[in-house]
Enzyme design. Sequence first.
Site, PDB file in Angstrom:
ATOM      1  N   CYS B 279      46.573  76.779 105.105  1.00 30.81           N
ATOM      2  CA  CYS B 279      45.205  77.319 105.046  1.00 30.81           C
ATOM      3  C   CYS B 279      44.607  77.097 103.660  1.00 30.81           C
ATOM      4  O   CYS B 279      43.411  76.867 103.511  1.00 30.81           O
ATOM      5  CB  CYS B 279      45.194  78.802 105.375  1.00 30.81           C
ATOM      6  SG  CYS B 279      45.664  79.163 107.067  1.00 30.81           S
ATOM      7  N   CYS B 454      41.546  65.512  90.611  1.00 29.78           N
ATOM      8  CA  CYS B 454      41.476  66.079  91.962  1.00 29.78           C
ATOM      9  C   CYS B 454      41.579  67.598  91.814  1.00 29.78           C
ATOM     10  O   CYS B 454      41.312  68.132  90.742  1.00 29.78           O
ATOM     11  CB  CYS B 454      42.565  65.504  92.862  1.00 29.78           C
ATOM     12  SG  CYS B 454      44.218  65.956  92.360  1.00 29.78           S
TER      13      CYS B 454
END
Lengths: 100, 496
Positions: B279, B454
């Site tokens: 998640c 990132c």
Amino acid sequence: MQLTLEFGGGLELLCNSVKIHQVNVGTQAEGMKQLTMKHLLSWVRTNLIKERPEMFMKGDTVRPGVLVLINDCDWELSGQLETVLEEKDVVVFISTLHGG
Amino acid sequence: MDSNGVGETATHIRQEIASLQKTKAQIEDRISALQARLSSCSSEDGNEETNSSAPRHTETTFSGQLSADMIYRYSRHLLLPSFGVEAQANLLKSSVLVIGAGGLGAPALLYLAACGVGRVGIVDHDVVELNNLHRQMTIKFGQLNTWTMYNSYGFATHTAKCLLQIIHTEAYIGRSKVESAAAACRAINSSVQIVEHKEAFRTSNALEIMRKYDIVVDATDNVPSRYMINDCCVVLGKPLISGAALGLEGQLTVYNYNGGPCYRCLFPTPPPTTACQRCADSGVLGVVPGIIGCLQALEAIKVASAVGEPLSGRMLLLDALSARIRVVKIRGRSLQCEACGENATLTEQKFRDFDYEKFTQSPLSTSPLKLDLLPAEARITSKDYNDRISNGETHVLVDVRPAHHYKIISLPKSLNIPFTSLEQRLSEIPAALAREKDNKTDDASRDASLYVICRRGNDSQRAVEYLHKMGFTSAKDIIGGLESWAHDVDPQFPTY
């Protein structure tokens, strides 16, 4: 043969994020008398899977963690790869989820 | 913005909020301590824990089973012909262990405590974080005032007046999820015994913890935990209510129940790690685990009270986006299953010695992966990168996160080329480098440098590895990604 194929649990990402596919899988051309799941898997791999096929299949079957349901029943109950499909069958491929 | 009066500055308000929050935390600590003391008193007395301010009516039992308070509290259950006194009495005698007090566990716990399961155990080692609160709420009764009402016969009935709040509340950020969830459960139903296990569930403690419960709810978020909990349930013969949620989909089933299959019957081989999304990486709509968690509570209640048909040998699949729920038939117990099959040799000792992380190739803790692919000279810290750009270094910053991540927040003037499309969009990089070089006319001899960033510093390394292969040998990744930027350079930079 008219079939409904559904992908879920993230597998739809392998087919342009489309979950439900109404497909017509030919049997005559290949000279097959009947369509088995084994044939269908290779057809799906060729015709629907757009990326990372290893996320869908391993060897000639689905990868670990993918449930295959034929008309809402686990394909283990109908003979897995040998299951013979019929007109208008609904085949669901679903990746198991682990989140929470 | 409008300000009322000279004294009322933002600083003053912040100070007052901070001071009030401190007092609030102290009061909450005191309440938890008192509640713990109360529960030890009650267990010494051999009585169920009761609401301290309520007169002790509870020991008087009618019809030999439920006390007056219980009849009143659970009246809506008792009124159900298909549930009734017997099922409620079964529930009161039962115990449920909920492993994971997150998105699935929080709502499950709420209903398990409220419905009158005799003893509820909560296992989690985690602390509450702000980004959990969209889904990991349990309801907290901020004030539990009891007052006495007289019915037409002159008998007193007791009603709790409750103020609903949502927790894990912000006040619990940084504190243990177990404490937070336990406080909520106690507040909702003080007659239920709540047991706190503030530890990670591991093979070393699993058997001892689980042994004390009748039913197990798997509300964890990773593959090795799911195999471990399954095997522990098989060894100890406990039914397992298993739920999972990710994105906009949920799944639910009951394993190891009444001759039905276990998790390993369905999934003898673990999935490849690349197929295991979390998640925290892939996102989840808060209400989806909420629904699955509530359904887990429902299945646990059915098993505990022995009513209805638990979801064994079947699986419920929820697709929230299309509003479709399907229940499918799954295989039965497998004779070849390594955990529960005919020739299975799983024992307590084997379970203790089994390496679930090795088996599934993924870590039990949910801490994110930290790759180390590149030599030191191909990497740079966020601080050093900041120093270089502050000195006006000519450079291109490529952000390789997916586009929807980039939309959340990004560094100024960065170029978003998601890692998955880096190969096809590679030509944009030399173009950007040439553009930067042309813009800086003063030092034309020097090439623009190339940095890659990132979210956490894994994909940036993969990208740099690829760029080196493609001839961009000076490309460097920013160690730890935007998270390190937020941590070390700009604390105001949002994290997610």
